[in-house]
Design a protein around this motif. Structure first.
Motif, mmCIF file in Angstrom:
data_model
loop_
_atom_site.group_PDB
_atom_site.id
_atom_site.type_symbol
_atom_site.label_atom_id
_atom_site.label_comp_id
_atom_site.label_asym_id
_atom_site.label_seq_id
_atom_site.Cartn_x
_atom_site.Cartn_y
_atom_site.Cartn_z
ATOM 1 N N VAL A 92 57.055 39.625 13.822
ATOM 2 C CA VAL A 92 56.499 40.284 14.945
ATOM 3 C C VAL A 92 57.354 40.405 15.999
ATOM 4 O O VAL A 92 57.431 41.517 16.597
ATOM 5 C CB VAL A 92 55.104 39.400 15.370
ATOM 6 C CG1 VAL A 92 54.447 39.934 16.873
ATOM 7 C CG2 VAL A 92 54.071 39.313 14.314
ATOM 8 N N LEU A 93 58.116 39.476 16.310
ATOM 9 C CA LEU A 93 59.205 39.664 17.491
ATOM 10 C C LEU A 93 60.277 40.811 17.125
ATOM 11 O O LEU A 93 60.452 41.494 18.025
ATOM 12 C CB LEU A 93 59.885 38.161 17.737
ATOM 13 C CG LEU A 93 60.796 38.128 18.827
ATOM 14 C CD1 LEU A 93 60.027 38.573 20.052
ATOM 15 C CD2 LEU A 93 61.560 36.837 18.804
ATOM 16 N N PRO A 94 60.718 40.778 15.929
ATOM 17 C CA PRO A 94 61.764 41.712 15.755
ATOM 18 C C PRO A 94 60.968 43.254 15.888
ATOM 19 O O PRO A 94 61.696 44.061 16.439
ATOM 20 C CB PRO A 94 62.172 41.500 14.489
ATOM 21 C CG PRO A 94 61.921 40.255 14.152
ATOM 22 C CD PRO A 94 60.902 39.738 14.799
ATOM 23 N N LEU A 142 56.966 49.441 10.407
ATOM 24 C CA LEU A 142 56.910 47.997 10.548
ATOM 25 C C LEU A 142 55.583 47.551 11.064
ATOM 26 O O LEU A 142 54.852 46.666 10.469
ATOM 27 C CB LEU A 142 57.840 47.308 11.254
ATOM 28 C CG LEU A 142 59.312 47.006 10.659
ATOM 29 C CD1 LEU A 142 60.450 46.669 11.890
ATOM 30 C CD2 LEU A 142 59.433 45.923 9.403
ATOM 31 N N SER A 143 55.192 48.376 12.043
ATOM 32 C CA SER A 143 53.812 47.988 12.713
ATOM 33 C C SER A 143 52.695 48.248 11.976
ATOM 34 O O SER A 143 51.739 47.676 11.974
ATOM 35 C CB SER A 143 53.686 48.734 13.951
ATOM 36 O OG SER A 143 53.878 50.196 13.859
ATOM 37 N N LEU A 144 52.880 49.568 11.136
ATOM 38 C CA LEU A 144 51.645 49.657 10.172
ATOM 39 C C LEU A 144 51.577 48.330 9.109
ATOM 40 O O LEU A 144 50.398 48.065 8.734
ATOM 41 C CB LEU A 144 52.009 50.948 9.348
ATOM 42 C CG LEU A 144 51.393 52.183 9.982
ATOM 43 C CD1 LEU A 144 52.063 53.533 9.123
ATOM 44 C CD2 LEU A 144 50.011 52.247 9.767
ATOM 45 N N LEU A 145 52.843 48.148 8.621
ATOM 46 C CA LEU A 145 52.519 47.083 7.361
ATOM 47 C C LEU A 145 52.181 45.551 7.947
ATOM 48 O O LEU A 145 51.305 45.014 7.266
ATOM 49 C CB LEU A 145 54.118 46.805 6.881
ATOM 50 C CG LEU A 145 54.396 47.977 5.770
ATOM 51 C CD1 LEU A 145 55.904 47.648 5.432
ATOM 52 C CD2 LEU A 145 53.631 47.871 4.675
ATOM 53 N N LEU A 146 52.552 45.381 9.274
ATOM 54 C CA LEU A 146 52.237 44.271 9.769
ATOM 55 C C LEU A 146 50.789 44.219 10.105
ATOM 56 O O LEU A 146 50.143 43.086 10.102
ATOM 57 C CB LEU A 146 52.905 43.826 11.175
ATOM 58 C CG LEU A 146 54.361 43.497 11.095
ATOM 59 C CD1 LEU A 146 55.094 43.280 12.314
ATOM 60 C CD2 LEU A 146 54.655 42.144 10.132
ATOM 61 N N PHE A 147 50.305 45.308 10.617
ATOM 62 C CA PHE A 147 48.885 45.402 11.088
ATOM 63 C C PHE A 147 47.933 45.259 9.708
ATOM 64 O O PHE A 147 46.936 44.462 9.985
ATOM 65 C CB PHE A 147 48.291 46.823 11.919
ATOM 66 C CG PHE A 147 47.031 46.826 12.086
ATOM 67 C CD1 PHE A 147 46.321 46.051 12.950
ATOM 68 C CD2 PHE A 147 46.381 47.837 11.416
ATOM 69 C CE1 PHE A 147 44.986 46.308 13.036
ATOM 70 C CE2 PHE A 147 45.185 47.984 11.306
ATOM 71 C CZ PHE A 147 44.279 47.197 12.456
ATOM 72 N N LEU A 150 48.097 41.498 8.629
ATOM 73 C CA LEU A 150 47.803 40.471 9.697
ATOM 74 C C LEU A 150 46.442 40.791 10.191
ATOM 75 O O LEU A 150 45.891 39.782 10.444
ATOM 76 C CB LEU A 150 49.027 40.400 10.890
ATOM 77 C CG LEU A 150 50.344 39.812 10.436
ATOM 78 C CD1 LEU A 150 51.129 39.971 11.671
ATOM 79 C CD2 LEU A 150 50.212 38.360 9.871
ATOM 80 N N LYS A 151 46.309 41.803 10.648
ATOM 81 C CA LYS A 151 44.907 42.300 11.346
ATOM 82 C C LYS A 151 44.512 41.621 12.313
ATOM 83 O O LYS A 151 43.585 41.124 12.489
ATOM 84 C CB LYS A 151 43.979 42.230 10.003
ATOM 85 C CG LYS A 151 44.139 43.144 9.081
ATOM 86 C CD LYS A 151 43.121 43.112 7.851
ATOM 87 C CE LYS A 151 43.328 41.836 6.998
ATOM 88 N NZ LYS A 151 42.661 41.930 6.046
ATOM 89 N N ASP A 152 45.350 41.257 13.213
ATOM 90 C CA ASP A 152 45.135 40.560 14.589
ATOM 91 C C ASP A 152 45.596 41.379 15.889
ATOM 92 O O ASP A 152 46.153 42.575 15.727
ATOM 93 C CB ASP A 152 46.103 39.385 14.610
ATOM 94 C CG ASP A 152 47.367 39.412 14.629
ATOM 95 O OD1 ASP A 152 48.168 40.628 14.553
ATOM 96 O OD2 ASP A 152 48.198 38.452 14.343
ATOM 97 N N ARG A 153 45.398 40.862 16.899
ATOM 98 C CA ARG A 153 45.388 41.733 18.099
ATOM 99 C C ARG A 153 46.885 41.970 18.413
ATOM 100 O O ARG A 153 47.269 43.167 18.840
ATOM 101 C CB ARG A 153 44.848 40.809 19.338
ATOM 102 C CG ARG A 153 45.006 41.618 20.577
ATOM 103 C CD ARG A 153 44.237 41.096 21.859
ATOM 104 N NE ARG A 153 42.899 40.616 21.608
ATOM 105 C CZ ARG A 153 42.271 39.674 22.375
ATOM 106 N NH1 ARG A 153 42.841 39.260 23.519
ATOM 107 N NH2 ARG A 153 40.974 39.269 21.690
ATOM 108 N N ARG A 154 48.016 41.374 17.989
ATOM 109 C CA ARG A 154 49.158 41.449 18.383
ATOM 110 C C ARG A 154 49.729 42.545 17.443
ATOM 111 O O ARG A 154 50.449 43.530 18.197
ATOM 112 C CB ARG A 154 50.221 40.261 18.162
ATOM 113 C CG ARG A 154 50.130 39.298 18.775
ATOM 114 C CD ARG A 154 50.738 37.931 18.324
ATOM 115 N NE ARG A 154 50.490 37.673 16.921
ATOM 116 C CZ ARG A 154 50.965 36.775 16.290
ATOM 117 N NH1 ARG A 154 52.112 36.156 16.820
ATOM 118 N NH2 ARG A 154 50.723 36.314 15.144
ATOM 119 N N ALA A 160 49.354 50.456 17.870
ATOM 120 C CA ALA A 160 48.801 51.544 19.015
ATOM 121 C C ALA A 160 50.272 52.042 19.639
ATOM 122 O O ALA A 160 50.416 53.282 20.066
ATOM 123 C CB ALA A 160 48.018 50.831 19.789
ATOM 124 N N ALA A 161 51.125 51.291 20.232
ATOM 125 C CA ALA A 161 52.326 51.698 20.783
ATOM 126 C C ALA A 161 53.049 52.401 20.150
ATOM 127 O O ALA A 161 53.662 53.576 20.679
ATOM 128 C CB ALA A 161 53.050 50.434 21.266
#
Length: 428
Positions: A92-94, A142-147, A150-154, A160-161
């Motif tokens: 998430v941080l990277p 990266l953001s697509l795979l993480l969402f 994880l499916k969380d707010r972060r 979205a960004a």
């Protein structure tokens, strides 16, 4: 031409026998053949102004390239899985840092872009900013795979960004490569993260819509600029006013009749073969110089001295030999550029693409997160290499590799690899 059509259908039917077969590179290449290249080639078949030898060589080169993709893809690769499973929270941080960098660079690019009119060739600082703005592609993946994992707010806020940065480039600035990249990222992420496929009707609808947009992209951009001049704002791709300002049927017919890119490829291939004017990789070298040597920093004269003029003046030589002049904004396609390097052996470029992408896809399907990221980033580059020039893929490797490997190191993701049991192997 019938041979290329049959080859394309054979590659498609062979690839879609398994789940998510529509994500395989040879299948996507064959679809691109059927929907984009071959309709234009059909128009050239009845054009008596083009050299018959060039037409025959173009057909042969297209066939060889498609076979090269297929052979490269189906080389055997031993799949592996990460053990233990990746800790997505460490990524998430990277991803956040890369997203912030992407937002800053793309906002700066937007400011520079407003200072240039549509007919001007970019030069100066804007070219450097545009180069680094490519990080938005990795940040979106990266953001697509993480969402989806994880499916969380972060992860939702990160996605979205990144969509807020990427989507306007596709549907407001009407960049075809961005549209293809966005669609490929969505489809691949859904499969890699959720192991779910998209229904054929939805895939067909997306494919038809994208093909129509690509065929009429020139008139669409003209209508968009006209609306912006009168209202002060650019319309979205889905704005009815934008589509009312163009004649879709006429635009498609004109595109097929002109067949600019395929016609260019025909002349490049014929001239190269008739005159033995092979570049032997010099065009690829020029691509690296053009992208990675900043003339604003090292000096324009120094950058010019690194170019090989033989590879840069091909279009001028063709004009002298045939009286044919290339239209501004058109390309010689990957067939033409690869042939100008090594003739039919230029298809080996596409063999390498197929082989490398197969490794990424196989490891990605086995659960290797960074292979998933790599496949989603490089897949659009391969398709663009086919339509714009083979060098587009190879010159993108250093930049994307540095970004992805840096993120991998930053995530502190450590694992050992073990072979996948036979029953878990999904890719044949």
């Amino acid at each position: 031409m019938i041979v290329v059509v049959l080859l394309s259908f054979a590659v498609i039917f062979h690839g879609i026998r398994v789940h998510a077969g529509y994500l395989k590179l040879p299948v996507l290449v064959a679809v691109l053949y059927l929907l984009w290249f071959l309709p234009q080639v059909a128009g050239l078949a009845t054009d008596i102004s083009v050299p018959a030898s060039g037409y025959n060589r173009l057909i042969l080169m297209m066939s060889v390239c498609l076979i090269a993709f297929w052979i490269g893809w189906y080389q055997k690769a031993k799949p592996v899985i990460p053990s233990p499973p990746p800790d997505f929270t460490k990524m998430v941080l990277p991803t956040l840092i890369l997203t912030l960098i992407s937002i800053a660079i793309n906002l700066l690019l937007a400011r520079y872009r407003n200072e240039w009119t549509g007919g001007q060739q970019w030069s100066g600082p804007i070219t450097i900013v545009a180069f680094f703005a490519q990080v938005r592609e990795v940040a979106l993946v990266l953001s697509l795979l993480l969402f989806l994992n994880l499916k969380d707010r972060r992860s939702f806020m990160l996605l979205a960004a990144n969509l807020a940065i990427t989507v306007p480039v596709a549907i407001v600035l009407l960049r075809r490569s961005e549209m293809i990249g966005l669609l490929a990222a969505l489809l691949c992420a859904y499969w890699f993260a959720r192991r779910k496929t998209i229904s054929p009707p939805i895939l067909a609808a997306c494919g038809v819509g994208l093909v129509i947009v690509v065929y009429v992209i020139g008139p669409l951009r003209g209508a968009s600029l006209a609306i912006e001049a009168s209202t002060g704002e650019r319309p979205l791709l889905f704005d009815p006013d934008l589509w009312r300002n163009i004649n879709i049927e006429s635009a498609i017919a004109k595109n097929l009749e002109k067949a600019h890119d395929v016609r260019n490829a025909l002349y490049v291939i014929d001239y190269t073969a008739e005159n033995w004017a092979y570049n032997f990789g010099l065009a690829l070298w020029n691509g690296f110089v053009r992208l990675y040597i900043p003339g604003q920093i090292l000096g324009a004269e120094f950058k010019q001295s690194l170019y090989f003029e033989q590879a840069r003046n091909t279009f001028d030589y063709i004009h002298l030999a045939y009286g044919f002049e290339f239209s501004v904004g058109t390309t010689s396609t990957g067939f033409g550029s690869a042939f100008s390097d090594f003739g039919y052996f230029g298809a080996l470029y596409f063999f390498l693409m197929g082989y490398v992408l197969k490794l990424m896809f196989t490891y990605g399907c086995a659960g290797y997160f960074w292979s998933q990221v790599a496949y989603m980033c490089f897949l659009p580059k391969v398709l663009v290499s086919l339509t714009h020039g083979h060098d587009k893929f190879f010159v993108s490797i250093p930049f994307l590799a540095i970004v992805i490997l840096s993120l991998r190191a930053a995530s502190k993701y450590r694992y050992r690899l073990r072979a996948v049991p036979q029953r878990q192997r999904q890719i044949r």
